[in-house]
Design an enzyme around this catalytic site. Structure first.
Site, PDB file in Angstrom:
ATOM      1  CG  ASP A  15      -2.167   0.871   1.023  1.00  0.00           C
ATOM      2  OD1 ASP A  15      -2.212   1.695   0.159  1.00  0.00           O
ATOM      3  OD2 ASP A  15      -3.317   0.695   1.519  1.00  0.00           O
TER       4      ASP A  15
HETATM    5  C1  NOJ Z   1      -3.823   3.958   0.517  1.00  0.00           C
HETATM    6  C2  NOJ Z   1      -5.107   3.335   0.704  1.00  0.00           C
HETATM    7  O1  NOJ Z   1      -5.136   2.285   1.594  1.00  0.00           O
HETATM    8  C3  NOJ Z   1      -5.246   2.181  -0.615  1.00  0.00           C
HETATM    9  O2  NOJ Z   1      -6.740   1.707  -0.550  1.00  0.00           O
HETATM   10  C4  NOJ Z   1      -5.393   3.299  -1.822  1.00  0.00           C
HETATM   11  O3  NOJ Z   1      -5.862   2.300  -2.978  1.00  0.00           O
HETATM   12  C5  NOJ Z   1      -3.978   3.808  -1.733  1.00  0.00           C
HETATM   13  N1  NOJ Z   1      -3.759   4.706  -0.872  1.00  0.00           N
HETATM   14  C6  NOJ Z   1      -3.688   4.356  -3.231  1.00  0.00           C
HETATM   15  O4  NOJ Z   1      -4.307   5.602  -3.310  1.00  0.00           O
END
Ligand code: NOJ
Length: 741
Positions: A281
């Site tokens: 992530d």
């Molecule tokens: C953090 C989030 O947890 C995730 O779900 C998301 O896709 C990413 N940021 C990218 O924006």
């Protein structure tokens, strides 16, 4: 039938890896393509420098100067980018890639989850429709709008199971139940892919179970529970072809998932047979330092990589430190090659290379705005959940008399969107006031008062005016909304009541003495026991999207009947959470609904009833349904057997409506405590007044397996109760047995 197939796929997943590796005398076209891709990837890998290989694992955000990024792309040091929504930037990146030595196409990713331009309702609402095929269509249309820009990967679907509404991200998932969530995971992956985007099932795994409901917080989950409850939607997403899986930010049993070799490599890659890309992530690799499991970013890069993270999102730690790790012998070249192989294989599978063996990716035509709006309206309409409707207060008919519509949300063109569309110019949203005016019958009088200064009722504009308007009417429709930014990432709550001054307004309107229809926009279950007791009618509309208000007007005026059902339990109070219909039994079970001091030594609270305010699966229509003739085709089956469960459902009211027929089971005696109920089947049926239908479910013994402490599936012989009805509180009951072979 489709759900059974999904479940079968899930339960056979352990053997699927072996099935795939069995050589076949005449290779299928899919196999031939796979081996051609393999050969191409090997040839490409052989030509790549170490810098270019590490580049394929580097997935930066736009945080660095554009020129420096372009130069890095030209040098083959960036394999994927996120959030490139500016068309000029997209062109620049594509041109820079074309100038690179090996011209390896890039992944361009975006959180195009439920909206690109036209906003569908939020994903929790998709689940509330209990119609996976609608979610598939919605995902496809979102993808079709997004794919036109050059974006080729969406960061979705989020398939995390959550039983704790304090966690703000329940808005992005399908709620608390693994069976329902698996059906929606499969539908969403299929839809996005059909619409031209690769997908990322996220967040593997246990992100939806943070202690205290605090976002990013750790979770404690046994292996048995991981496999029973949290992994099934990922298995469904993998079976539906998700190209990537995103690891979750948090710790599970003390180890951050981003550095968790057991979860990422042993379980996800080996046991579940996932052969696509595992990505971190956002900045999760460097954040291993914050978790206290890495001394610095170099250590973090090595630990995440060795655990099984192929792609480093927004951390730049692989870019900076993987080269040194190889030089120091802490990471092997073979490991780098294996990760790059996954990335290149996915890019070939997506058809990004000009010589992709399965065909070159074609961007499907942009959908007509009308078609997207029509689908968004249908999802919204089918997602609203009528929680209570005393005295058939809804729908509004000429007999309702003068209607007072109260609340700034009724004139807002804000669609409550949270991701994606925030980046773009928003499309026109019809206000509820206009939509109602257009749909209410002639001669019916509609009064309006804004009441609040903002759509989420954070402050009053004219409370006295709202009360006066209510007094002049026969029926009051009050628009309430969870604070518009209170759902989503990083917005955990301890208070699950209505925000701002909305409850104060409600009390003032109650004092005016008119029946109240309360509409609540929310991204999560709220604790509305007091509120619910004060109103005649309570309906949850989630975050309904661009067409949400028009859909609401259609429902309020009875053009359509509500048919949504809760994908997550609504608690009475925050103190009850986490709460689910599928809790395990205890040594001192709760008795009845009225938990008094007489029941002191039973599981529950001394100051709260044991039951939720509204159970999982609950939702009313404007008509009523009766269940009868529950039959099971055989009293017993073997471990490889199946039974058919049949039930008659009759529309006993005066209007047409839809009912979600739900099938639950409970294993009465087993080696470990089994949930009080588990959803094992559902079907939404449309019935005219007086019409009866027989609904059939096939239950395989394999559908009733649970997992042991090693996460292995067990089909244990014994007696199973079966419950069928319109919610998890269904009371039509029968039973059968799985016999010992
Ligand atoms: C953090 C989030 O947890 C995730 O779900 C998301 O896709 C990413 N940021 C990218 O924006």
């Amino acid at each position: 039938m489709r759900l059974r197939l999904i479940l079968l796929t899930l339960l056979t997943c352990f053997s699927s890896a072996t099935a795939h590796s069995t050589p076949s005398p005449s290779p299928s076209p899919a196999r031939a393509i796979a081996s051609e891709i393999d050969a191409k990837v090997s040839a490409l890998l052989a030509r790549m420098t170490l810098e270019e290989k590490i580049g394929q694992l580097n997935f930066p955000s736009l945080a660095f100067p554009h020129d420096a990024q372009l130069e890095a792309v030209r040098r083959g040091r960036i394999g994927a980018m996120l959030n490139v929504v500016n068309p000029d930037h997209m062109r620049d990146f594509q041109a820079a890639m074309a100038q690179s030595r090996l011209k390896i196409p890039m992944l361009f990713a975006l959180d195009a989850i439920y909206a690109f331009r036209i906003a569908f309702p939020a994903p929790i609402a998709w689940a509330a429709t209990w119609r996976p095929e609608l979610a598939q269509r919605a995902a496809e249309l979102v993808a079709l709008e997004t794919a036109q820009t050059g974006i080729n990967l969406t960061f979705g679907p989020m398939v995390d199971i959550s039983r704790d509404p304090r966690w703000g991200r329940v808005i992005e998932g399908a709620g608390e139940d693994p069976f329902l969530a698996a059906a929606f995971a499969s539908a969403r992956v299929t839809g996005y892919r059909k619409g031209g985007l690769a997908t990322s099932a996220k967040h593997f795994v246990g992100y939806g179970a943070p202690e205290g409901g605090r976002d990013y917080n750790g979770a404690q989950i046994s292996a048995a529970e991981l496999f029973d409850r949290y992994i099934p939607p990922f298995q469904a997403a993998i079976a539906a072809g998700t190209e990537t899986v995103m690891a979750s930010f948090n710790t599970v049993n003390g180890i951050p998932v981003t550095a968790n070799q057991w979860l990422l490599s042993d379980v996800l890659k080996n046991r579940l047979g996932f052969d696509g890309i595992v990505m971190s992530d956002f900045a999760a690799v460097t954040e291993l330092v914050n978790h206290g499991v890495a001394a610095d970013h170099a250590d973090a890069a090595r630990k995440a990589f060795n655990a099984g993270i192929d792609l480093d999102m927004a951390g730049q730690a692989y870019d900076r430190y993987l080269g040194d790790a190889i030089a120091g012998g802490r990471v092997s070249t073979a490991q780098i090659d294996a990760a790059v192989r996954r990335v290149l294989t996915v890019k070939y599978r997506m058809g990004l290379f000009a010589d992709s063996p399965g065909g070159v990716r074609k961007i499907p035509a942009r959908p007509k705005e009308e078609a997207v709006r029509k689908a968004a309206r249908e999802v919204a309409r089918e997602s609203f959940v009528l929680l209570k409707n005393s005295g058939a207060t809804l729908p509004i008919t000429p007999k309702s008399g003068t209607v007072a519509l109260i609340g700034a949300a009724a004139i807002a063109t804000n669609d409550h969107s949270w991701y994606g569309p925030a980046l773009l110019e928003k499309p026109k949203t019809e206000t509820l006031l206009d939509a109602l005016k257009a749909r209410m019958g002639r001669g019916q009088s509609l009064l309006f008062a804004e009441g609040f200064a903002d759509p989420c009722g954070l402050a009053f504009k004219d409370k006295a005016g709202a009360v006066a308007t209510a007094k002049a009417a026969d029926l009051v429709v009050l628009m309430a909304a969870e604070d518009c930014v209170a759902s989503g990432e990083g917005v955990s709550r301890t208070d699950l009541g209505l925000s701002g001054v909305q409850e104060e307004m409600l009390d003032a309107l109650v004092a005016a003495g008119k029946p109240i229809v309360l509409i609540v926009d929310t991204g999560r279950p709220l604790a509305l026991a007091d509120v619910s007791a004060k109103v005649a009618t309570l309906m949850v509309t989630w975050h309904p999207g661009t067409e949400g208000r028009a859909a609401l007007a259609e429902i309020l005026t009875g053009q359509y009947a509500p048919s949504g059902k809760l994908p997550m339990t609504f608690p009475r109070s925050v103190g009850q959470v986490p709460i689910s219909y599928s809790d395990l039994p205890t040594s001192r079970p709760m008795t009845g609904d009225d938990h008094s001091f007489g029941d002191r030594y039973t599981t529950g609270y001394i100051d709260e009833r044991p039951t939720p305010l509204y159970p999982f699966g609950h939702g009313l229509s404007y008509t009523t349904f009766e269940y009868s003739h529950l039959e099971i085709s055989a009293p017993r089956m073997g471990r490889g057997g199946k039974v058919e469960v049949r039930v008659d459902v009759t529309n006993t009211g005066m209007r047409s409506g839809q009912e979600v027929v739900q099938l639950y089971t409970r294993q009465l005696v087993a080696a470990r405590s089994r949930p009080l109920r588990e959803l094992k089947g559902f079907e939404k049926v449309a019935l005219k007044p007086g019409q009866r239908r027989t609904v059939r479910f096939v239950l395989n013994a394999a559908d009733l397996a649970y997992h042991d402490d090693d996460g292995k599936p067990v089909i244990e012989p014994g007696k199973f109760d079966v419950f069928v009805g319109g919610s998890a509180a269904a009371d039509l009951e029968s039973s059968f047995e799985i016999a010992a072979d």
